[in-house]
Design an enzyme around this catalytic site. Structure first.
Site, PDB file in Angstrom:
ATOM      1  CE1 TYR A 183     -33.763 -14.181   4.276  1.00  0.00           C
ATOM      2  CE2 TYR A 183     -33.091 -15.412   2.332  1.00  0.00           C
ATOM      3  CZ  TYR A 183     -33.775 -15.340   3.523  1.00  0.00           C
ATOM      4  OH  TYR A 183     -34.483 -16.433   3.969  1.00  0.00           O
TER       5      TYR A 183
ATOM      6  CE1 TYR B 108     -32.392 -18.833  -0.097  1.00  0.00           C
ATOM      7  CE2 TYR B 108     -34.511 -17.824   0.434  1.00  0.00           C
ATOM      8  CZ  TYR B 108     -33.356 -18.476   0.831  1.00  0.00           C
ATOM      9  OH  TYR B 108     -33.165 -18.763   2.158  1.00  0.00           O
TER      10      TYR B 108
ATOM     11  NE  ARG C  85     -34.373 -23.837   2.421  1.00  0.00           N
ATOM     12  CZ  ARG C  85     -34.780 -23.420   3.623  1.00  0.00           C
ATOM     13  NH1 ARG C  85     -34.200 -22.383   4.185  1.00  0.00           N
ATOM     14  NH2 ARG C  85     -35.757 -24.015   4.277  1.00  0.00           N
TER      15      ARG C  85
ATOM     16  CG  HIS D 259     -37.786 -19.976   4.275  1.00  0.00           C
ATOM     17  ND1 HIS D 259     -37.200 -20.229   3.052  1.00  0.00           N
ATOM     18  CD2 HIS D 259     -36.845 -19.332   5.006  1.00  0.00           C
ATOM     19  CE1 HIS D 259     -35.965 -19.755   3.057  1.00  0.00           C
ATOM     20  NE2 HIS D 259     -35.727 -19.206   4.228  1.00  0.00           N
TER      21      HIS D 259
ATOM     22  CG  HIS E 295     -35.320 -17.294   8.607  1.00  0.00           C
ATOM     23  ND1 HIS E 295     -34.525 -18.397   8.798  1.00  0.00           N
ATOM     24  CD2 HIS E 295     -35.184 -16.964   7.299  1.00  0.00           C
ATOM     25  CE1 HIS E 295     -33.924 -18.719   7.660  1.00  0.00           C
ATOM     26  NE2 HIS E 295     -34.317 -17.859   6.727  1.00  0.00           N
TER      27      HIS E 295
END
Lengths: 189, 235
Positions: B105, B144, B154, B157, B159
């Protein structure tokens, strides 16, 4: 048979990249009518530690008690410059602060007026669902008969009522305690 | 006196428990007191309204926000926002954010040892159209590692945040990808007890929106709380 609402999931720790563009910590531009106020506080976890990765969203009526929404059919003036929405992230110490105008009273069930309040959504890493709560104001006679406050155990009502800070006009403190002693009242709504 | 119809509450099991101990961050943050049931008032059946003036129409293409092309597999993510009564939710604000193709991110706290992509920020927003439809072009996010349990990863995905028509309809969720082997180990995905509800968070591969030679299409519909009874129905 109907559809089922999509499951909620946490905003996670990195929501700032997606949500910051709509941050709004000053809800009322100059010219918007009403008593200027600011509300500041912290978001704290069950250990009393600050929550630096939270964001609160607020929703309120204008100073006349009119929401900028088509379902508010009250014959009260709407102010095009006042949307009534704020999005305020917490900082590294879990602090947040926003300024706005004090909302007017809005109708509740049985057409009895609710005490002035601001509706709040809390989002954070660790919260799998949003938390909903309300901010009320101290010293309001209407707090004694307010529909939502009457639903709350009197011992916990104070968690929903902001406190004045010093003698400064319009400056309030209100904290979000996610868990434990002094836990903020959250609503199923 | 006018009857004020509220919004429906979640069907049991279809929403995560606030406290889901396998998701460690929930342990000290979930409320310990029961939530107080609040019949909806005008404050909950209204909510912020956003319009074309609030959004950047270019914000729906995450692959065109910089000088060059982001690294990764281009995808089209589209779907509809509808309510539990099957009605479209038009003109509502949808926001999304995600990791880049390497699972990183663009955030100061993300210390995952994977490269940032100078051509990818990983955020976007759009209003749904009159039929409740939305469409984003992006790249497939990477999986990640995270610090939840030993060797925790995770699943890929994206959000999503949706407002809907009222304070009561606010939704923040995550969209997953079909066939991801990490899903069965993910405490966030698995925090929703009802298996069918959980699986509705998994997008579907979609030929109809797949662009030849360009991008695979994934479809993800989001359902917001529906009205208990519509204002013009019975009293």
């Amino acid at each position: 048979m109907s559809l089922r609402a999509t499951s909620s999931q946490t905003v996670g720790p990195f929501f700032a990249i997606g949500l910051d563009w709509l941050n709004r910590t000053d809800l009322a531009d100059p010219g918007v009518q009403g008593e200027r106020i600011s509300i500041e506080g912290r978001v704290l976890d069950g250990d009393g530690k600050p929550v630096p990765d939270a964001v609160i969203e607020v929703w309120q009526a204008n100073s006349q008690g009119k929401y900028a929404h088509h379902e508010d059919a009250q014959k009260k003036p709407i102010e095009p410059a006042f949307r009534g929405f704020g999005r305020i992230p917490t900082d590294d110490e879990g602090r947040f602060r926003f300024s706005t105008i004090k909302p007017g009273p809005v109708p509740g069930p049985d057409d009895r007026m609710q005490a002035p309040h601001i509706a709040v959504t809390v989002l954070a890493r660790g919260l799998l669902r949003r938390l909903a709560t309300r901010i009320y104001f101290p010293g309001e006679a209407a707090n004694g008969t307010d529909f939502a406050l009457q639903l709350v155990d009197p011992a916990r009502r104070d968690t929903l009522i902001a406190r004045r800070i010093g003698d400064e006009a319009g400056r309030f403190e209100w904290n979000v305690i996610l868990q434990g002693p002094g836990e903020t009242v959250f609503f199923d709504c | 006196m006018k009857h004020l119809a509220g919004y429906r509450r979640p069907y049991p099991g279809t929403q995560p428990n606030h406290l889901s101990p396998l998701y460690r961050s929930s342990i000290k943050r979930a409320p310990s007191q029961p939530l107080i049931y609040l019949p909806h008032t005008l404050s909950e059946v209204t909510g912020p309204v956003f319009g074309p003036g609030d959004v950047d129409i270019k914000a729906c293409d995450l692959t065109r926000q910089h000088g060059g092309e982001p690294i990764g597999e281009r995808i089209v993510v589209s779907g509809r926002v509808i309510d539990e009564n099957g009605r479209p939710v038009p003109n509502t604000l949808v926001e999304l954010w995600q990791a880049n193709a390497a699972g990183r991110y663009l955030h100061k706290w993300d210390q995952h040892d994977a490269p940032l992509d100078p051509n990818f920020t990983g955020c976007g927003h759009a209003l749904t159209d009159s039929e409740g439809r939305y469409r984003f072009v992006t790249i497939r996010p990477g999986e990640y590692p995270w610090r939840n349990h030993y060797n925790s990863w995770r699943p890929a995905h994206i959000h999503f945040s949706v407002f809907g028509p009222a304070f009561a309809t606010r939704l923040v969720t995550q969209m997953y990808f079909p066939g991801d082997p990490l899903l069965e180990f993910d405490p966030i995905f698995n925090s929703t007890p009802d298996e069918k509800a959980r699986n509705r968070l998994i997008s579907q591969f979609d030929w109809e929106t797949t662009l030849p030679v360009q991008a695979l299409g994934y479809r993800f519909d989001m359902v917001l709380s529906g009205r208990e009874s519509l204002p013009w129905e019975g009293k």
